[in-house]
Design a protein around this motif. Structure first.
Motif, PDB file in Angstrom:
ATOM      1  N   LEU A   3       0.829  -1.197   0.000  1.00  0.00           N
ATOM      2  CA  LEU A   3       0.000   0.000   0.000  1.00  0.00           C
ATOM      3  C   LEU A   3       0.869   1.255   0.000  1.00  0.00           C
ATOM      4  O   LEU A   3       2.017   1.217   0.455  1.00  0.00           O
ATOM      5  CB  LEU A   3      -0.905   0.009   1.229  1.00  0.00           C
ATOM      6  CG  LEU A   3      -1.975  -1.088   1.294  1.00  0.00           C
ATOM      7  CD1 LEU A   3      -2.640  -1.094   2.663  1.00  0.00           C
ATOM      8  CD2 LEU A   3      -3.009  -0.900   0.203  1.00  0.00           C
ATOM      9  N   ARG A   7      -2.424   6.501   4.029  1.00  0.00           N
ATOM     10  CA  ARG A   7      -3.643   5.688   3.935  1.00  0.00           C
ATOM     11  C   ARG A   7      -4.723   6.293   4.837  1.00  0.00           C
ATOM     12  O   ARG A   7      -4.477   6.600   6.000  1.00  0.00           O
ATOM     13  CB  ARG A   7      -3.348   4.240   4.350  1.00  0.00           C
ATOM     14  CG  ARG A   7      -2.243   3.602   3.510  1.00  0.00           C
ATOM     15  CD  ARG A   7      -1.856   2.224   4.009  1.00  0.00           C
ATOM     16  NE  ARG A   7      -1.335   2.235   5.376  1.00  0.00           N
ATOM     17  CZ  ARG A   7      -0.081   2.561   5.706  1.00  0.00           C
ATOM     18  NH1 ARG A   7       0.787   2.919   4.761  1.00  0.00           N
ATOM     19  NH2 ARG A   7       0.316   2.537   6.970  1.00  0.00           N
ATOM     20  N   HIS A  35      -3.820   5.999  -0.397  1.00  0.00           N
ATOM     21  CA  HIS A  35      -4.790   4.903  -0.485  1.00  0.00           C
ATOM     22  C   HIS A  35      -6.027   5.302   0.301  1.00  0.00           C
ATOM     23  O   HIS A  35      -5.961   5.550   1.506  1.00  0.00           O
ATOM     24  CB  HIS A  35      -4.206   3.603   0.083  1.00  0.00           C
ATOM     25  CG  HIS A  35      -5.099   2.417  -0.137  1.00  0.00           C
ATOM     26  ND1 HIS A  35      -5.082   1.688  -1.299  1.00  0.00           N
ATOM     27  CD2 HIS A  35      -6.060   1.860   0.655  1.00  0.00           C
ATOM     28  CE1 HIS A  35      -5.978   0.716  -1.221  1.00  0.00           C
ATOM     29  NE2 HIS A  35      -6.587   0.810  -0.039  1.00  0.00           N
ATOM     30  N   VAL A 137      -5.613  -2.581   6.227  1.00  0.00           N
ATOM     31  CA  VAL A 137      -5.262  -1.341   5.524  1.00  0.00           C
ATOM     32  C   VAL A 137      -4.239  -0.519   6.299  1.00  0.00           C
ATOM     33  O   VAL A 137      -3.439   0.209   5.722  1.00  0.00           O
ATOM     34  CB  VAL A 137      -6.539  -0.522   5.258  1.00  0.00           C
ATOM     35  CG1 VAL A 137      -6.212   0.814   4.603  1.00  0.00           C
ATOM     36  CG2 VAL A 137      -7.509  -1.314   4.391  1.00  0.00           C
ATOM     37  N   PRO A 139      -4.511   2.271   8.308  1.00  0.00           N
ATOM     38  CA  PRO A 139      -4.589   3.702   7.980  1.00  0.00           C
ATOM     39  C   PRO A 139      -3.941   4.576   9.046  1.00  0.00           C
ATOM     40  O   PRO A 139      -3.950   4.244  10.234  1.00  0.00           O
ATOM     41  CB  PRO A 139      -6.096   3.953   7.926  1.00  0.00           C
ATOM     42  CG  PRO A 139      -6.656   2.963   8.902  1.00  0.00           C
ATOM     43  CD  PRO A 139      -5.814   1.738   8.746  1.00  0.00           C
TER      44      PRO A 139
END
Length: 302
Positions: A3, A7, A35, A137, A139
């Protein structure tokens, strides 16, 4: 999965919430190479259908609005350039709870709601589903609603609760390690609207003779989603992304009419009204602010 370095995760209740609240922010960060992940908690099955020829989709008729709104959301995400979108627990796991207006003009839970309504969801179950996404993910920024869901809608309030609980649980190394390696999200924001700007825009509309746009709304008695500037922490500015935001909003055809308040005044007015999105920082350290007094990047200071 590899990634990008930056994010951001957004947690919303229904299709269209993301475009209205954060469409410009999403488009901006996608263009900058970050992302962007959107998690939507319901299909919006109980929404009002504003297109006459599609009224049969409504919950009290064919009850197929949710499936239709999946397509609207996909079109909106295409307009914003967002490729990572998920429904919490999969499409249809939680149903739109519906709402009614209370005596104060705020949204509240309807008298009768579906057994599978998001408002009835087990908080730990729903949060665990989001924990898995957070740990995947990883983030640095999460965006959701305030504790009132911005205007009281039960699904917005529940999304707030789920997002906050999941943020805490995802950071706990011993909580369900099978859901992935622990991740502590550095910054959490609540989406908001600047009361001063909203007040100014409303007064300008009224002075121009427009009494129908946001009809009945008093500049001196704004709704709860309008937050005084002293309590705002960040603003994302990007008038060049307004066309993408408007295109995303227009994609939600059953919920937003092109002759309604959201599009009053045309693109020139829209660039002013929709060209900036505001946020309240509720977890993390505020980054550097410019002359405006606000962070202008949600990743500031990381």
């Amino acid at each position: 999965m590899t990634l990008p370095d930056r994010r951001i995760l957004l947690v919303h209740a229904h299709p269209d919430d993301e475009s209205i609240n954060n469409g410009l922010t999403m488009a901006k960060y996608v263009q900058e190479g970050a992302h962007v992940t959107l998690v939507t908690c319901t299909l919006g099955e109980m929404g009002e259908v504003l297109v006459p020829e599609l009224e049969h989709l409504a919950a009290d008729r064919d009850d197929t609005l949710g499936q239709h709104r999946e397509g609207e959301l996909a079109a909106a995400m295409a307009a914003l350039g967002v490729s990572d979108h998920r429904f919490l627990g999969g499409a249809g796991r939680f149903r739109d709870s519906g709402m009614k207006w209370d005596e104060n003009g705020n949204a509240t839970a309807a008298d009768e709601i579906h057994d599978n309504a998001f408002w009835n969801a087990d908080l730990l179950e729903a949060a665990s589903l989001l924990v898995e996404i957070i740990r995947e993910v990883r983030p640095q920024v999460l965006v959701t609603y305030d504790e009132f869901g911005n205007y009281g809608h039960p699904d917005h309030v529940q999304a707030h609760r789920v997002a906050h609980y999941a943020t805490d649980l995802a950071a706990a190394r011993s909580f369900k390690p099978e859901l992935g390696e622990a991740w502590d999200i550095p910054k959490l924001y609540w989406a908001a609207m600047s009361a001063s700007r909203f007040r100014e825009d409303l007064r300008a509309l009224r002075e121009s003779g427009d009494t129908t746009t946001f009809e009945g709304m008093d500049p001196d008695q704004l709704p709860p989603f309008a937050v005084e500037d002293e309590y705002l922490d960040a603003m994302v500015v990007g008038p060049e992304h307004v066309p993408a935001k408007l295109a995303a909003m227009k994609a939600h055809k059953t919920q937003i009419t092109e002759d309604g308040a959201f599009f009053a005044g045309g693109i020139d007015v829209a660039a002013v009204v929709w060209g900036t999105e505001f946020y309240r920082l509720v977890k993390g350290t505020r980054g550097p602010v410019g002359e405006s007094g606000f962070e202008q990047d949600l990743f500031a200071g990381l």
